[in-house]
Design a protein around this motif. Structure first.
Motif, PDB file in Angstrom:
ATOM      1  N   ILE A  98     -48.978 -21.778  -9.062  1.00  0.00           N
ATOM      2  CA  ILE A  98     -47.668 -21.221  -9.410  1.00  0.00           C
ATOM      3  C   ILE A  98     -47.068 -20.488  -8.218  1.00  0.00           C
ATOM      4  O   ILE A  98     -47.750 -19.728  -7.525  1.00  0.00           O
ATOM      5  CB  ILE A  98     -47.788 -20.246 -10.592  1.00  0.00           C
ATOM      6  N   VAL A  99     -45.785 -20.717  -7.998  1.00  0.00           N
ATOM      7  CA  VAL A  99     -45.027 -19.951  -7.010  1.00  0.00           C
ATOM      8  C   VAL A  99     -44.375 -18.781  -7.752  1.00  0.00           C
ATOM      9  O   VAL A  99     -43.520 -18.993  -8.614  1.00  0.00           O
ATOM     10  CB  VAL A  99     -43.950 -20.804  -6.313  1.00  0.00           C
ATOM     11  N   HIS A 100     -44.786 -17.572  -7.439  1.00  0.00           N
ATOM     12  CA  HIS A 100     -44.220 -16.375  -8.055  1.00  0.00           C
ATOM     13  C   HIS A 100     -43.118 -15.841  -7.143  1.00  0.00           C
ATOM     14  O   HIS A 100     -43.388 -15.496  -5.987  1.00  0.00           O
ATOM     15  CB  HIS A 100     -45.296 -15.301  -8.237  1.00  0.00           C
ATOM     16  N   ILE A 101     -41.891 -15.780  -7.655  1.00  0.00           N
ATOM     17  CA  ILE A 101     -40.769 -15.274  -6.862  1.00  0.00           C
ATOM     18  C   ILE A 101     -40.414 -13.878  -7.357  1.00  0.00           C
ATOM     19  O   ILE A 101     -40.180 -13.676  -8.559  1.00  0.00           O
ATOM     20  CB  ILE A 101     -39.536 -16.187  -6.974  1.00  0.00           C
ATOM     21  N   VAL A 102     -40.388 -12.921  -6.438  1.00  0.00           N
ATOM     22  CA  VAL A 102     -40.097 -11.528  -6.793  1.00  0.00           C
ATOM     23  C   VAL A 102     -38.872 -11.077  -5.995  1.00  0.00           C
ATOM     24  O   VAL A 102     -38.934 -10.962  -4.764  1.00  0.00           O
ATOM     25  CB  VAL A 102     -41.291 -10.610  -6.487  1.00  0.00           C
ATOM     26  N   ASP A 103     -37.756 -10.829  -6.705  1.00  0.00           N
ATOM     27  CA  ASP A 103     -36.513 -10.450  -6.019  1.00  0.00           C
ATOM     28  C   ASP A 103     -35.606  -9.722  -7.003  1.00  0.00           C
ATOM     29  O   ASP A 103     -35.408 -10.189  -8.132  1.00  0.00           O
ATOM     30  CB  ASP A 103     -35.816 -11.697  -5.468  1.00  0.00           C
ATOM     31  N   ASP A 104     -35.074  -8.579  -6.588  1.00  0.00           N
ATOM     32  CA  ASP A 104     -34.203  -7.812  -7.486  1.00  0.00           C
ATOM     33  C   ASP A 104     -32.770  -8.354  -7.516  1.00  0.00           C
ATOM     34  O   ASP A 104     -31.960  -7.922  -8.333  1.00  0.00           O
ATOM     35  CB  ASP A 104     -34.182  -6.334  -7.075  1.00  0.00           C
ATOM     36  N   ASP A 105     -32.458  -9.311  -6.633  1.00  0.00           N
ATOM     37  CA  ASP A 105     -31.151  -9.959  -6.631  1.00  0.00           C
ATOM     38  C   ASP A 105     -31.193 -11.100  -7.655  1.00  0.00           C
ATOM     39  O   ASP A 105     -31.760 -12.167  -7.395  1.00  0.00           O
ATOM     40  CB  ASP A 105     -30.847 -10.507  -5.230  1.00  0.00           C
ATOM     41  N   VAL A 124     -46.961 -15.911  -3.539  1.00  0.00           N
ATOM     42  CA  VAL A 124     -45.889 -14.995  -3.919  1.00  0.00           C
ATOM     43  C   VAL A 124     -44.792 -15.050  -2.866  1.00  0.00           C
ATOM     44  O   VAL A 124     -45.063 -14.874  -1.666  1.00  0.00           O
ATOM     45  CB  VAL A 124     -46.410 -13.552  -4.058  1.00  0.00           C
ATOM     46  N   VAL A 125     -43.587 -15.323  -3.301  1.00  0.00           N
ATOM     47  CA  VAL A 125     -42.411 -15.274  -2.432  1.00  0.00           C
ATOM     48  C   VAL A 125     -41.667 -13.997  -2.807  1.00  0.00           C
ATOM     49  O   VAL A 125     -41.177 -13.874  -3.936  1.00  0.00           O
ATOM     50  CB  VAL A 125     -41.512 -16.511  -2.637  1.00  0.00           C
ATOM     51  N   VAL A 126     -41.585 -13.051  -1.907  1.00  0.00           N
ATOM     52  CA  VAL A 126     -41.094 -11.728  -2.280  1.00  0.00           C
ATOM     53  C   VAL A 126     -40.039 -11.206  -1.305  1.00  0.00           C
ATOM     54  O   VAL A 126     -40.129 -11.410  -0.091  1.00  0.00           O
ATOM     55  CB  VAL A 126     -42.275 -10.726  -2.379  1.00  0.00           C
ATOM     56  N   ASP A 127     -39.041 -10.539  -1.877  1.00  0.00           N
ATOM     57  CA  ASP A 127     -38.010  -9.876  -1.076  1.00  0.00           C
ATOM     58  C   ASP A 127     -38.640  -8.681  -0.371  1.00  0.00           C
ATOM     59  O   ASP A 127     -39.458  -7.953  -0.958  1.00  0.00           O
ATOM     60  CB  ASP A 127     -36.877  -9.421  -2.000  1.00  0.00           C
ATOM     61  N   LEU A 128     -38.275  -8.473   0.862  1.00  0.00           N
ATOM     62  CA  LEU A 128     -38.846  -7.359   1.624  1.00  0.00           C
ATOM     63  C   LEU A 128     -38.415  -6.018   1.055  1.00  0.00           C
ATOM     64  O   LEU A 128     -39.244  -5.135   0.791  1.00  0.00           O
ATOM     65  CB  LEU A 128     -38.431  -7.474   3.092  1.00  0.00           C
ATOM     66  N   GLN A 129     -37.114  -5.849   0.859  1.00  0.00           N
ATOM     67  CA  GLN A 129     -36.576  -4.567   0.406  1.00  0.00           C
ATOM     68  C   GLN A 129     -36.151  -4.654  -1.051  1.00  0.00           C
ATOM     69  O   GLN A 129     -35.281  -5.431  -1.403  1.00  0.00           O
ATOM     70  CB  GLN A 129     -35.363  -4.174   1.277  1.00  0.00           C
ATOM     71  N   MET A 130     -36.796  -3.845  -1.893  1.00  0.00           N
ATOM     72  CA  MET A 130     -36.443  -3.790  -3.315  1.00  0.00           C
ATOM     73  C   MET A 130     -36.553  -2.350  -3.784  1.00  0.00           C
ATOM     74  O   MET A 130     -37.313  -1.564  -3.216  1.00  0.00           O
ATOM     75  CB  MET A 130     -37.400  -4.666  -4.148  1.00  0.00           C
ATOM     76  N   PRO A 131     -35.805  -1.982  -4.813  1.00  0.00           N
ATOM     77  CA  PRO A 131     -35.959  -0.640  -5.385  1.00  0.00           C
ATOM     78  C   PRO A 131     -37.382  -0.456  -5.911  1.00  0.00           C
ATOM     79  O   PRO A 131     -38.002  -1.404  -6.387  1.00  0.00           O
ATOM     80  CB  PRO A 131     -34.952  -0.625  -6.544  1.00  0.00           C
ATOM     81  N   GLY A 132     -37.902   0.738  -5.815  1.00  0.00           N
ATOM     82  CA  GLY A 132     -39.273   0.972  -6.250  1.00  0.00           C
ATOM     83  C   GLY A 132     -40.248   0.429  -5.228  1.00  0.00           C
ATOM     84  O   GLY A 132     -40.118   0.679  -4.034  1.00  0.00           O
TER      85      GLY A 132
END
Length: 210
Positions: free
Chosen positions: A7-14, A53-61
Motif C-alpha cells: 500500500i502507498v500511504h499518502i499523508v498531506d494536509d492539502d 509512505v508519501v508524506v508532505d514535509l510541512q504539516m500542522p502538528g
C-alpha cells in the motif's frame, strides 16, 4: 496463494493535492490510502502489510520529518518519499540521512513520483523480508534450552562429544541427544551449516545495533 499488494500511504494536509495524488497513483495501478495528517496515519490500524509512505514535509502538528522518526521506531517501518511545496536543503539533507527514499517538489513530473514510489515499495518489501528472516533466526536460537546453548558453544568450538561430556559433567549419550535436538531446532543438517547460521545471526544483530 496471491502475494499481498503493498500500500502507498499518502499523508498531506492539502485536501485537493491529497485527492489528486491518490487518483493518479490509483490510476497507475497502486493500492493507495490517504490521510489528512500524520496523527491520522499513526492512528490507523497498523499491520504488517508492506508499503511506503508519501508524506508532505510541512504539516500542522507532526511534520513529515516527525512522522519519519516515528516510523523508524515502529514495528513495521516503511520507506518514506517526501513531497514539499518549497525547496528546503536542510530538511532534504536531514530526511535523506534518516533513510528517506526520495525528496521531491510537488511540482515534480509524475514520472519522478511514480519512479520514487516503485523504488520505495521494492525497498520496503526487501527490508520486510530481512526483518522476517531475522525474527525467524532469533526464534530458532530462543527455542534452545540453557543446556542446549552450552552444548552449542562447545560444538562450534569443534569439541567432540566425549570432550563436551567431560566439560559439562554429563554422559556422552546426553550430549548426542542435545546435539540432535539443536540440529532439529536450528533446522540444519551439518555442523558447518550450523556455524554459518550462528554467524549470520551474529552479523544481523551487529548490523541492527549499528
Amino acid at each position: 496463494m496471491n502475494a499481498v499488494q503493498p500500500i502507498v500511504h499518502i499523508v498531506d494536509d492539502d485536501a485537493a493535492y491529497l485527492r489528486a495524488t491518490t487518483r493518479l497513483l490509483l490510476a497507475s495501478g497502486f493500492a493507495v490510502q490517504g490521510y489528512a495528517s500524520a496523527n491520522e496515519f499513526l492512528a490507523r490500524e497498523a499491520g504488517s502489510q508492506p508499503g511506503c509512505v508519501v508524506v508532505d514535509l510541512q504539516m500542522p502538528g507532526l511534520s513529515g520529518l516527525d512522522l519519519q522518526e516515528r516510523l523508524a521506531r515502529s514495528a513495521n517501518p516503511m520507506p518514506v518519499v517526501f513531497l514539499t511545496g518549497q525547496g528546503d536543503i536542510a530538511s532534504s539533507v536531514r530526511a535523506m540521512r534518516a533513510g528517506a527514499e526520495d525528496f521531491l517538489e510537488k511540482r515534480a513530473p509524475l514520472d519522478e513520483l511514480l519512479d520514487a514510489v516503485r523504488r520505495a515499495l521494492t525497498r520496503g518489501e526487501q527490508e520486510q523480508a530481512l526483518r522476517g528472516r531475522q525474527l525467524e533466526l532469533e526464534q530458532r536460537i530462543e527455542s534452545l534450552s540453557a543446556r542446549e546453548r552450552e552444548v552449542l558453544e562447545h560444538v562450534l568450538r569443534g569439541r567432540l562429544n566425549k570432550q563436551i561430556a567431560g566439560d559439562l559433567g554429563i554422559n556422552e549419550r546426553t550430549v548426542k541427544l542435545h546435539r540432535t535436538s539443536i540440529m532439529t531446532k536450528m533446522k540444519v543438517r551439518a555442523v558447518a551449516e550450523l556455524a554459518r547460521l550462528v554467524q549470520e545471526i551474529g552479523e544481523r544483530k551487529s548490523g541492527a545495533g549499528s
